[in-house]
Design an enzyme around this catalytic site. Sequence first.
Site, PDB file in Angstrom:
ATOM      1  N   GLY A 239       4.124  55.357  37.554  1.00 40.76           N
ATOM      2  CA  GLY A 239       3.887  55.728  38.942  1.00 40.76           C
ATOM      3  C   GLY A 239       2.704  56.613  39.223  1.00 40.76           C
ATOM      4  N   GLY A 275       1.400  52.050  34.395  1.00 36.09           N
ATOM      5  CA  GLY A 275       0.765  50.751  34.582  1.00 36.09           C
ATOM      6  C   GLY A 275      -0.590  50.946  35.243  1.00 36.09           C
ATOM      7  N   ARG A 276      -0.528  51.197  36.550  1.00 39.98           N
ATOM      8  CA  ARG A 276      -1.738  51.324  37.363  1.00 39.98           C
ATOM      9  C   ARG A 276      -2.762  52.313  36.798  1.00 39.98           C
ATOM     10  NH1 ARG A 276      -1.456  50.251  42.796  1.00 39.98           N
ATOM     11  NH2 ARG A 276       0.796  50.522  42.655  1.00 39.98           N
ATOM     12  N   ARG A 312      -2.936  42.670  47.173  1.00 38.29           N
ATOM     13  CA  ARG A 312      -2.567  44.038  47.563  1.00 38.29           C
ATOM     14  C   ARG A 312      -2.968  44.388  48.999  1.00 38.29           C
ATOM     15  NH1 ARG A 312      -4.214  48.210  45.583  1.00 38.29           N
ATOM     16  NH2 ARG A 312      -2.249  49.344  45.694  1.00 38.29           N
ATOM     17  N   TYR A 316       0.230  45.372  51.091  1.00 40.24           N
ATOM     18  CA  TYR A 316       0.451  46.805  51.351  1.00 40.24           C
ATOM     19  C   TYR A 316      -0.614  47.404  52.262  1.00 40.24           C
ATOM     20  CZ  TYR A 316       2.625  46.273  46.656  1.00 40.24           C
ATOM     21  OH  TYR A 316       3.327  45.869  45.565  1.00 40.24           O
ATOM     22  N   CYS A 342      -5.679  30.331  54.908  1.00 40.04           N
ATOM     23  CA  CYS A 342      -5.314  30.156  56.313  1.00 40.04           C
ATOM     24  C   CYS A 342      -4.218  31.130  56.720  1.00 40.04           C
ATOM     25  CB  CYS A 342      -4.876  28.712  56.543  1.00 40.04           C
ATOM     26  SG  CYS A 342      -6.170  27.586  56.022  1.00 40.04           S
ATOM     27  N   GLU A 343      -4.525  32.403  56.686  1.00 38.61           N
ATOM     28  CA  GLU A 343      -3.623  33.478  57.107  1.00 38.61           C
ATOM     29  C   GLU A 343      -4.504  34.597  57.641  1.00 38.61           C
ATOM     30  OE1 GLU A 343      -0.226  33.548  56.716  1.00 38.61           O
ATOM     31  OE2 GLU A 343      -0.008  31.812  55.391  1.00 38.61           O
TER      32      GLU A 343
HETATM   33  C1  LIG Z   1       6.182  48.972  38.170  1.00 40.61           C
HETATM   34  C2  LIG Z   1       6.917  49.848  37.240  1.00 40.61           C
HETATM   35  C3  LIG Z   1       6.212  50.753  36.425  1.00 40.61           C
HETATM   36  C4  LIG Z   1       4.731  50.961  36.506  1.00 40.61           C
HETATM   37  O1  LIG Z   1       4.362  51.566  37.699  1.00 40.61           O
HETATM   38  P1  LIG Z   1       2.843  52.073  37.904  1.00 40.61           P
HETATM   39  O2  LIG Z   1       2.864  52.635  39.264  1.00 40.61           O
HETATM   40  O3  LIG Z   1       1.947  50.904  37.776  1.00 40.61           O
HETATM   41  O4  LIG Z   1       2.582  53.109  36.859  1.00 40.61           O
HETATM   42  C5  LIG Z   1       6.950  51.489  35.513  1.00 40.61           C
HETATM   43  N1  LIG Z   1       8.300  51.352  35.407  1.00 40.61           N
HETATM   44  C6  LIG Z   1       8.993  50.499  36.190  1.00 40.61           C
HETATM   45  C7  LIG Z   1      10.451  50.398  36.030  1.00 40.61           C
HETATM   46  C8  LIG Z   1       8.333  49.731  37.128  1.00 40.61           C
HETATM   47  O5  LIG Z   1       9.027  48.894  37.907  1.00 40.61           O
END
Ligand SMILES: *Cc1c(COP(=O)(O)O)cnc(C)c1O
Length: 418
Positions: A239, A275-276, A312, A316, A342-343
């Site tokens: 996150g 992740g991000r 994205r 969002y 086409c949106e």
């Molecule tokens: C999507 C997700 C992540 C990664 O989130 P990021 O914001 O990309 O770091 C980690 N754990 C779970 C359970 C997720 O669903």
Amino acid sequence: MNYFNYVDNKLWCEGVPVLEVAQAVGTPFYLYSHRTLKRHFEVFDSAFEDIPHIVCFSAKANSNAAILKIFINEGSGIDIVSGGELYRALEAGADPRKIVYSGVGKREEEIRYALESDILMFNVESSQELEVINTCAGRMNTVARISLRVNPDVDPMTHPHISTGMRENKFGIDIEKSLGEYRRAAKLDHIKVIGVDCHIGSQITQIAPFIDALDRLKKLISSLRNEGIGIRYLDLGGGLGITYDQETPPHPKAYAKAIMDSARDIDCTFIFEPGRVIVGNAGILVCEVLYTKNNADKRFVITDAGMNDLMRPSLYNSYHEVRPVELKERKDVLSDVVGPICESSDFFARGRVIPALERGDLMAVMSAGAYGFSMSSNYNSRPRVPEVLVRDEAFYVIRSRETRADLARGESIPDFMR
Ligand SMILES: *Cc1c(COP(=O)(O)O)cnc(C)c1O
């Protein structure tokens, strides 16, 4: 910090001009920097070197085999949310004992696959799921290691669509109910409770929500330990946010320091699921301007990439910087950068003052490494674009462009129509 920079007014990725890749593979395409990916992982991982921990890269942010392999080679585990992601992780050579499995809707077949693969643990999101895992493990004569994903009810102060740890979200088990669930889990024959898990949301740009969640998890862990339920893992999820525009998220070192200050003495192996923050700014989407036109005093820049390639902004309303691949003498104009789909929600930038792009110009959508290709689709029957990895002066196609034949793969026309 990333390795996409202008040299003599041309955008480069490490030691490769973006233009050169475009000439080789055509547009649109995703372009990733190996040095950036490796650096982001190392910075995150080393920030926690003072405590026992496993970084489990969140495969859904970017699940290309070569990208997963970069992190696996650095010692990463993988956070998965489906059997498909488990398959990809194992194919890329991940150590199953560093795989954690989250998600509210695990199917029995996926649970069996994960048990066969002997993953580290399931992050269980409901009491019914706990029952099903227990039953599956029983039939297979094995024991499933689990954490409960608790919902700590903290506001991550991010976009509502990517907030997951508030009471009204579908994720996890209410923290008040979790003690009871843990007691139940501890009595099940084919369940071994080993951890506590949460994941409160994505693109979080402050430290406080993480620490609030951690404090609640710490209290839960001590209650559990008082009851003799052994907890060895504390999974704080992912996150951590990145800079798309003007955001100032904490550096991973500051994030790590706050966590370690608050929980150094807790005697757990920590798990993180970033992740991000690892891949987001390590990738861009490169496209070509097909046409420009003016409607109602607004300049529309129409590119050959669309919302099916990077969803994205449509999903969002998220901000991505757009940049010309070559800086030319152009005056700034108010523009909407849109795709061919086409949106009306098919856009990359709206009401943005940017250098006037012209037909034939190449354009880069920045910060597209996370939830870019992995969320892409074939909508409007558009073959998915290639992914290219740059390392120093060389580039490698790590996923080739889909063909038109790929679009209809698996489809068949019943005989009665022939
Ligand atoms: C999507 C997700 C992540 C990664 O989130 P990021 O914001 O990309 O770091 C980690 N754990 C779970 C359970 C997720 O669903």
